[in-house]
Design an enzyme around this catalytic site. Structure first.
Site, short mmCIF file in Angstrom:
data_model
loop_
_atom_site.label_atom_id
_atom_site.label_comp_id
_atom_site.label_asym_id
_atom_site.label_seq_id
_atom_site.Cartn_x
_atom_site.Cartn_y
_atom_site.Cartn_z
N ARG A 23 38.49 57.44 45.40
CA ARG A 23 39.72 58.15 44.98
C ARG A 23 39.24 58.80 43.72
O ARG A 23 38.16 58.21 43.03
CB ARG A 23 40.53 57.15 44.58
N ASN A 87 42.27 46.35 39.60
CA ASN A 87 41.11 46.48 40.26
C ASN A 87 39.94 45.73 39.96
O ASN A 87 39.68 45.71 39.06
CB ASN A 87 40.76 48.12 40.47
N ASP A 103 34.91 50.34 43.24
CA ASP A 103 36.15 49.56 43.60
C ASP A 103 35.89 48.48 44.66
O ASP A 103 35.33 48.81 45.76
CB ASP A 103 37.28 50.49 44.11
N ASP A 105 37.94 46.62 46.42
CA ASP A 105 38.96 46.16 47.16
C ASP A 105 40.14 44.91 46.96
O ASP A 105 41.26 45.48 46.98
CB ASP A 105 38.33 45.67 48.48
N ASP A 107 42.56 43.23 44.74
CA ASP A 107 43.59 43.95 43.45
C ASP A 107 44.57 42.56 43.17
O ASP A 107 44.70 41.80 44.16
CB ASP A 107 44.25 44.93 44.10
N ASP A 120 45.01 42.81 49.12
CA ASP A 120 43.79 43.12 49.86
C ASP A 120 42.87 42.39 50.03
O ASP A 120 41.38 42.91 50.21
CB ASP A 120 43.30 44.50 49.24
N GLU A 123 40.96 43.19 53.37
CA GLU A 123 40.23 44.60 53.27
C GLU A 123 38.86 44.21 52.58
O GLU A 123 37.73 44.58 53.04
CB GLU A 123 40.82 45.54 52.56
#
Length: 179
Positions: A23, A87, A103, A105, A107, A120, A123
């Site tokens: 991102r 994060n 990052d 994943d 959070d 997450d 993830e």
């Protein structure tokens, strides 16, 4: 130490462990930068996702990027209070072009009433397997998650009452002087 300067508009880039961009934010206005952290604000900022989707941030957000911790904290200033999105990520770095971090994943979302939710986790487990996160990294990230939870519960660091408001006021003064 190489760091951005007060008033600089900087890019913010988030990557994944495999080195792929995750991102990017088109700009963040630097409010403070020292050997420990960089603090920026995003106001109506364009965000580009890895899949090309583009969206704009809705509310002002104070972004706290520690240089030596494995997390960063986004303090979203809303009408009904400050929401925190944390994060679990590599320590942030400034390379002269952008603030960059990986990052990982996991959070943590903290609400204005100090309640929180870990996000997450599935993830994280998927990417942990797919990208072969080392065991040492898992230990660091789990420890940092616990530290963030404790910081939120005790209202210290970026969760301290008035932290976001102070930096938003700094931003408003900066914009006023800029006119």
């Amino acid at each position: 130490m190489n760091k951005p300067k007060l008033g600089d508009e900087v890019l913010i880039h988030s990557y994944k462990h495999d080195g792929k961009i995750h991102r990017s934010w088109s700009k963040g206005l630097v409010l403070d930068a020292n050997e420990d952290h960089t603090i920026v604000i995003n106001v109506k900022t364009l965000v580009t996702e890895a899949d090309g989707r583009v969206w704009c941030t809705r509310e002002p957000a104070i972004c706290y990027f520690p240089n030596h911790e494995w997390y960063n904290v986004i303090c979203m200033i809303r009408n009904n209070g400050v929401y925190f999105y944390c994060n679990l990520a590599s320590p942030s770095l400034w390379d002269g072009e952008a603030i960059k971090y990986i990052d990982y994943d996991l959070d943590l979302k903290v609400f204005p009433d100090c309640k929180y939710k870990v996000l997450d986790e599935e993830e994280y487990r998927q990417h942990q397997r797919k990208m072969h996160y080392p065991d040492e990294l898992d230990i660091i990230l789990r420890s940092q998650l616990e530290e963030l939870i404790e910081m939120a519960k005790t209202s210290i660091g970026p969760f301290k009452h008035g932290f976001s408001e102070h930096w938003y006021h700094v931003y408003q003064e900066f914009k006023r002087k800029e006119k």
